[in-house]
Design a protein around this motif. Structure first.
Motif, PDB file in Angstrom:
ATOM      1  N   ILE A  18       0.854  -1.178   0.000  1.00  0.00           N
ATOM      2  CA  ILE A  18       0.000   0.000   0.000  1.00  0.00           C
ATOM      3  C   ILE A  18       0.893   1.232   0.000  1.00  0.00           C
ATOM      4  O   ILE A  18       1.929   1.264   0.664  1.00  0.00           O
ATOM      5  N   ASN A  19       0.504   2.251  -0.770  1.00  0.00           N
ATOM      6  CA  ASN A  19       1.310   3.459  -0.888  1.00  0.00           C
ATOM      7  C   ASN A  19       0.745   4.593  -0.046  1.00  0.00           C
ATOM      8  O   ASN A  19      -0.461   4.639   0.229  1.00  0.00           O
ATOM      9  N   ILE A  20       1.619   5.493   0.318  1.00  0.00           N
ATOM     10  CA  ILE A  20       1.216   6.730   0.984  1.00  0.00           C
ATOM     11  C   ILE A  20       1.547   7.890   0.049  1.00  0.00           C
ATOM     12  O   ILE A  20       2.609   7.908  -0.582  1.00  0.00           O
ATOM     13  N   SER A  21       0.614   8.820  -0.095  1.00  0.00           N
ATOM     14  CA  SER A  21       0.796   9.957  -0.994  1.00  0.00           C
ATOM     15  C   SER A  21       0.742  11.254  -0.203  1.00  0.00           C
ATOM     16  O   SER A  21       0.093  11.338   0.846  1.00  0.00           O
ATOM     17  N   GLY A  22       1.400  12.263  -0.717  1.00  0.00           N
ATOM     18  CA  GLY A  22       1.389  13.549  -0.046  1.00  0.00           C
ATOM     19  C   GLY A  22       1.948  14.658  -0.900  1.00  0.00           C
ATOM     20  O   GLY A  22       2.290  14.461  -2.071  1.00  0.00           O
ATOM     21  N   GLU A  23       2.028  15.832  -0.291  1.00  0.00           N
ATOM     22  CA  GLU A  23       2.454  17.051  -0.979  1.00  0.00           C
ATOM     23  C   GLU A  23       3.389  17.813  -0.046  1.00  0.00           C
ATOM     24  O   GLU A  23       3.092  17.982   1.141  1.00  0.00           O
TER      25      GLU A  23
END
Length: 796
Positions: free
Chosen positions: A25-30
């Motif tokens: 599972i991936n984690i995304s962000g900015e």
């Protein structure tokens, strides 16, 4: 063609290599800058204790990283900013995360060359790519104190200048029109002011620039030498800010801030020269009546439509004008518009849509009662580009999409003034419609090997409205007889071309700080310039591929060694390349193409090749930063009908090129910068004799083209900057004093072969003075020696 399914099978195999990470599972962000909320591209994101498994944020500050057992600590770092460490819990996986980085006050004492991953030089697949921070560009000494993006790119290995003071670029043996320059995805056909002395880019309005001279990504194309991808600044979402400068010949101002709320922002920037103001102060009446100026305006409006969508609308308008005594006027302008929409479909998939319209126009006005005229021309390009990005894990990425382009080259029109004896001239329009499909995949196979493959497929149609001439011998030439002409209605197909453009790059990590990289690129170019000038002029004629002019094809092979030293403080690279050109065009001797409707009769076509070796040593951090580069390069063309059908060097063949760039910060107040450039003189054709006609001596040229050279070119520039220390005041200012051509080198801009009368190069034979001597001679013209400039820059 069996190669097409094989190539697609190869690309798909990169994606389906077995890996445990694909099931993660991936984690995304900015990642954003704290004060301005501007994206921070190139920030490092990794789990604490696993920096080698981290990722780097993209141009929008976005990242996707494979998750691990939670809770866990996520580390976000960026050179010049405080490191952020946040504990991530399982509930955080349900939302897109934002991370704000504050400037590190201590690190501000050091100049930073690049805001990218410290080991990116070695571990990435990038070859022939440079990302130059705007702050670095501002530190480089500049002509008239005008900081310039394109002139800064000339200091990189493999890039050569068109001439003294100009912004034209020759990249790895390619001509100036073989470079794609774009603003927020929209192409710019003439990226220069003042006949090439300055570029159209106001540095205060820019977010960043990416420069590709090799291994061009599959989603970019249309030119065979390089891509210069410029992005305009995204405005501050929290408060109104401004910056600008008052310089020797121009001033500029940029404002940014929230538009309607903290979900939208604007940036508006303007610049204008006031050379025409100084002309009006002259005691010479002829000078007072002259006009000489340029100005440009740009703006960008950004809207965060939600957690997943961002929309931006940007525009640029720039204009130049030269007027002489109200009798002659020459002007040109660029108008560029772009719309960009980015959407996060899910944590693994992203979509980007880019639509644009760009127009370039020039006009010449000659006010004379007998031979007055107005001559103008307009060309435009309309396009839409869609791209999907899929990141299944932190070892793989896949991109695919489309790009459609409509070229419209309006008729060249010569309209006589009332009462003029000039006959009107109007050529036929030339239009083209191009569709491109692209696909690429990147895969980190293991700790040592990475590979990226891509394929771009271009389908081009020359379309009506227009006319195609039929020649008696089917081969157009100045002596060919036109037997017929074929007329085509709007959007009716005239000529079709198509071409596959494969891309392949590999990286092998020899050691943690040493890697070997290799790449292959094939590109097609369906529009090109036919010009008598090597540097490029505003009135150069752009010609789309058509019945008699096929598109240019370029194949580039490159490989190199990349090494970092002393904990990534130093970067070292050695890169070689070979390029093969097909269907290059050049003009016949004495050709005239500006007003002819039969332009194909003045053009010859042939092939060419170029090769080179580039060395770069760069220091990234510390009080003293900069780089040293050396390039050895050669380029040859062979076109039947030119230079006795033998191969020859185009004017931009310059075997040796050396560049040194140094920046040193003495304190928070004082810093100094220096650049030194040396290059082999450009190839030219000198006369082999002279002859007399109508009591004038004229130069006689031989058959061989560009067999001679100008003297070697070298120059040193320097600047000193004084900054007011930031003590929390709203207004912050700095002074920059620069000197262009520090030791006054007289680099030739042109040579004139003429008669020297009475040993005076400016003697007027009609002055009535007695002529006592006459001899053939050479008059050298040079432009700048020891040119100081003072600029005041400010922020608020």
């Amino acid at each position: 063609m069996r190669v097409i399914p094989f190539y697609f099978s190869f690309l798909l195999s990169l994606i389906h290599l077995p890996t445990i990470a694909q099931r993660q599972i991936n984690i995304s962000g900015e990642v954003l800058e704290f004060q301005s909320e501007a994206p921070l591209p190139g920030a490092n994101v990794y789990w604490e204790g696993s920096p080698q498994q981290g990722v780097v944020t993209d141009l929008d500050g976005l990242f996707t990283l494979a998750a691990q057992e939670l809770p866990a600590k996520l580390v976000i770092s960026f050179i010049g900013y405080e490191t952020s460490i946040r504990t991530i819990y399982a509930k955080d996986m349900e939302k897109s995360l934002r991370f704000y980085l504050r400037p590190d006050e201590f690190s501000l004492e050091e100049i930073v060359i690049s805001g990218r991953s410290p080991d990116q030089n070695v571990k990435s697949l990038e070859m022939g790519k440079s990302s130059i921070p705007i702050e670095t560009i501002r530190n480089i000494p500049a002509l008239f104190g005008e900081v310039d993006l394109l002139r800064s790119l000339q200091l990189l290995p493999g890039v050569q200048t068109a001439g003294e003071g100009t912004t034209g670029l020759f990249v790895r043996g390619g001509s100036a029109d073989q470079n794609l320059v774009q603003i927020d995805g929209a192409p710019v056909y003439n990226p220069s002011h003042f006949f090439g002395f300055f570029s159209v880019f106001n540095p205060d309005a820019l977010q960043g620039v990416e420069f590709f001279k090799g291994n061009i990504p599959a989603n970019l194309g249309g030119r065979i030498s390089s891509v210069i991808d410029v992005s305009l600044k995204e405005g501050n979402y929290q408060k109104i800010k401004g910056e600008g400068g008052i310089g020797t010949i121009s001033s500029r101002l940029t404002l940014e801030g929230p538009l309607f709320s903290d979900r939208s922002s604007f940036t508006i920037s303007g610049r204008r020269t006031y050379a025409d103001v100084f002309l009006r102060l002259s005691n010479d009446e002829n000078l007072r009546n002259n006009s000489l100026y340029f100005y440009d305006l740009s703006g960008k409006f950004t809207f965060k439509l939600g957690e997943k969508d961002k929309l931006s609308v940007s525009g640029y308008y720039g204009s130049d004008f030269l007027g002489l005594s109200r009798q002659f006027g020459f002007g040109w302008d660029n108008w560029v518009n772009a719309l960009n929409w980015t959407r996060t479909i899910n944590k693994k998939t992203y979509f980007d849509l880019n639509a644009y319209y760009t127009r370039y126009r020039y006009a010449v006005n000659f006010a004379d009662p007998d031979i007055g005229f107005v001559w103008d021309n307009t060309l435009s390009e309309t396009g839409v580009r869609g791209q999907w990005s899929y990141i299944p894990d932190d070892q793989s990425s896949i991109n695919w999409g489309f790009h459609s382009q409509l070229y419209q080259f309006a008729p060249i029109a010569l309209n006589p003034a009332p009462g003029s004896n000039i006959e009107p001239i109007a050529t036929n329009p030339r239009n083209g419609l191009q569709h491109n499909l692209f696909f690429s995949a990147l895969r980190e196979i293991n700790d040592r090997w990475s590979v990226e493959g891509g394929l771009r497929w271009g389908l081009y149609n020359q379309i009506g409205r227009g006319k195609v001439f039929v020649y008696e011998d089917e081969i157009p030439s100045p002596t060919s007889i036109v037997t017929d002409s074929l007329s085509f209605n709007s959007f009716e197909n005239i000529q079709f071309y198509q071409g596959l453009e494969p891309r392949l790059a590999i990286r092998y990590l020899i050691k943690d700080n040493l890697s070997f990289k290799a790449s292959y690129n094939r590109t097609f170019q369906y529009v090109q310039v036919a010009s008598n000038s090597s540097a490029g002029l505003p009135i150069d004629r752009w010609i789309p591929a058509g019945t008699f002019i096929p598109p240019i094809r370029g194949d580039q092979y490159s490989m190199g060694l990349f090494k970092n030293l002393k904990d990534n403080i130093w970067e070292l690279s050695l890169e070689g390349y070979y390029k093969d050109f097909r269907n290059l065009i050049d003009l016949r001797q004495g050709a005239s193409i500006l007003f002819t409707d039969n332009v194909e009769t003045e053009i010859l076509s042939g092939d060419g090749y170029a090769y080179g070796l580039e060395f770069l040593l760069r220091k990234n951090v510390g009080k003293t930063t900069g780089w040293l580069s050396y390039t050895y390069s050669r380029v040859w063309w062979k076109i039947d009908g030119i230079s006795g059908n033998n191969k020859f060097n185009p004017r931009f063949d310059r075997p040796h090129d050396v560049t040194l760039v140094l920046n040193h910060e003495f304190s928070k107040r004082w810093s100094a910068n220096m650049t030194f450039v040396y290059t082999t003189g450009q190839a030219v054709t000198f006369p082999i004799g002279s002859y007399e006609m109508d009591n004038q001596r004229l130069p006689l040229y031989g058959e061989q083209r560009n067999a001679d050279r100008f003297p070697d070119y070298h120059r040193m520039d320097a600047s000193v900057t004084y900054k007011n220390v930031d003590r929390g005041r709203k207004w912050r200012g700095s002074w920059n004093f620069s000197i262009y051509n520090l030791y006054g080198r007289k680099n030739p801009f042109s040579y004139q072969f003429t008669d020297i009368i009475n040993d005076q190069i400016n003697f007027d034979p009609n002055s009535g003075q007695e002529i006592v001597s006459r001899r053939p001679g050479v008059v050298m013209t040079y432009l700048f020696t020891f040119l100081p400039a003072l600029t005041y820059n400010f922020e608020f």
